[in-house]
Design an enzyme around this catalytic site. Structure first.
Site, PDB file in Angstrom:
ATOM      1  N   CYS A   6      25.291  58.045  75.546  1.00  0.00           N
ATOM      2  CA  CYS A   6      26.559  58.552  75.841  1.00  0.00           C
ATOM      3  C   CYS A   6      26.598  58.426  77.364  1.00  0.00           C
ATOM      4  O   CYS A   6      25.620  58.339  78.160  1.00  0.00           O
ATOM      5  CB  CYS A   6      26.768  59.960  75.641  1.00  0.00           C
ATOM      6  SG  CYS A   6      28.250  60.663  75.620  1.00  0.00           S
ATOM      7  N   ASP A 130      25.020  70.755  71.806  1.00  0.00           N
ATOM      8  CA  ASP A 130      24.663  70.329  73.131  1.00  0.00           C
ATOM      9  C   ASP A 130      24.088  71.658  73.554  1.00  0.00           C
ATOM     10  O   ASP A 130      24.263  72.983  73.226  1.00  0.00           O
ATOM     11  CB  ASP A 130      25.893  70.047  73.806  1.00  0.00           C
ATOM     12  CG  ASP A 130      25.414  69.222  75.161  1.00  0.00           C
ATOM     13  OD1 ASP A 130      24.190  69.185  75.485  1.00  0.00           O
ATOM     14  OD2 ASP A 130      26.191  68.716  75.796  1.00  0.00           O
TER      15      ASP A 130
END
Ligand SMILES: O=C(O)c1ccccc1NCC(=O)[C@H](O)[C@H](O)COP(=O)(O)O
Length: 209
Positions: A6, A130
């Site tokens: 990412c 996350d």
């Protein structure tokens, strides 16, 4: 296992990272992020990618109109919602973009908060866990408490994110069994500039997983 890298900002790096083994690339569409990319930058980064590579746009607390316009203009195949979007918002987004993968990121504060993940599974394709940081939404390099994830088995596939690196990935995967992993700062030289040696080391350590 899916592997998403990412925070890509450079077209040459997107091709190199896909060649090394990534199954998905993430593009940060959050203007306050140091990894923010414009629609034009996403178009350039995905232009030469093989079609099997998922292209995920990361958004936070923005409108369905803005997400839809960005997806349609840039050829994203998935949307990652990294803010405080509700299950209802995910449902509405699905009506607007029925062909696009919807990933809801949960910034996990504690076990109780983790249990709210079940509210989303009917409305999204995938969850992403996350680490919680009080000031920053993502890309923080903070790890989750993997122990509290050992029993986590939602009714949809999920990604593990948060502070993963080539050095800790095997430890993480020995404790939790996600369907995919997501890395950003752990394979970077500086925000948005990926370190291809670290990406190569990651795939070497992952072997045939
Ligand atoms: O990366 C960013 O700058 C970012 C900014 C705003 C919202 C989300 C963001 N990143 C989301 C990601 O998917 C990251 O890969 C994830 O937070 C893990 O990051 P890291 O701990 O650095 O591996």
């Amino acid at each position: 296992m899916r592997v998403k890298i990412c925070g890509i900002t450079q077209p040459q790096q997107s091709i190199a990272i896909a060649t090394l083994g990534a199954t998905a690339l993430g593009f940060i569409c959050v203007p306050t992020s140091p990894r923010y990319v414009t629609i034009e930058q996403i178009q350039a980064a995905v232009a030469q990618l093989p079609s099997k590579i998922d292209r995920i746009g990361v958004f936070a607390n923005t409108s369905i109109t803005e997400i839809s316009q960005t997806v349609l203009a840039s050829g994203l195949t998935g949307v990652q919602l990294h803010g405080d979007e509700s299950p209802e918002f995910c449902y509405q987004l699905r009506q607007s973009l029925p062909q696009v993968e919807i990933i809801k990121a949960m910034r996990v504060r504690n076990l109780e908060h983790l249990q709210t993940a079940a509210n989303y599974t009917k409305f999204v394709d995938t969850l992403l866990l996350d680490a919680y940081h009080p000031q920053h939404l993502g890309g923080t390099g903070q790890t989750l408490d993997w122990q509290i994830l050992q029993e986590f088995s939602p009714t949809c596939p999920w990604f593990l994110a948060g502070g993963l690196t080539p050095n800790n990935i095997l430890d993480a995967l020995s404790q939790v069994k996600p369907n995919g992993i997501d890395l950003s700062s752990g394979v970077e030289r500086s925000p948005g500039d990926k370190d291809l040696d670290k990406v190569a080391l990651l795939f070497q350590r992952l072997g045939n997983r």
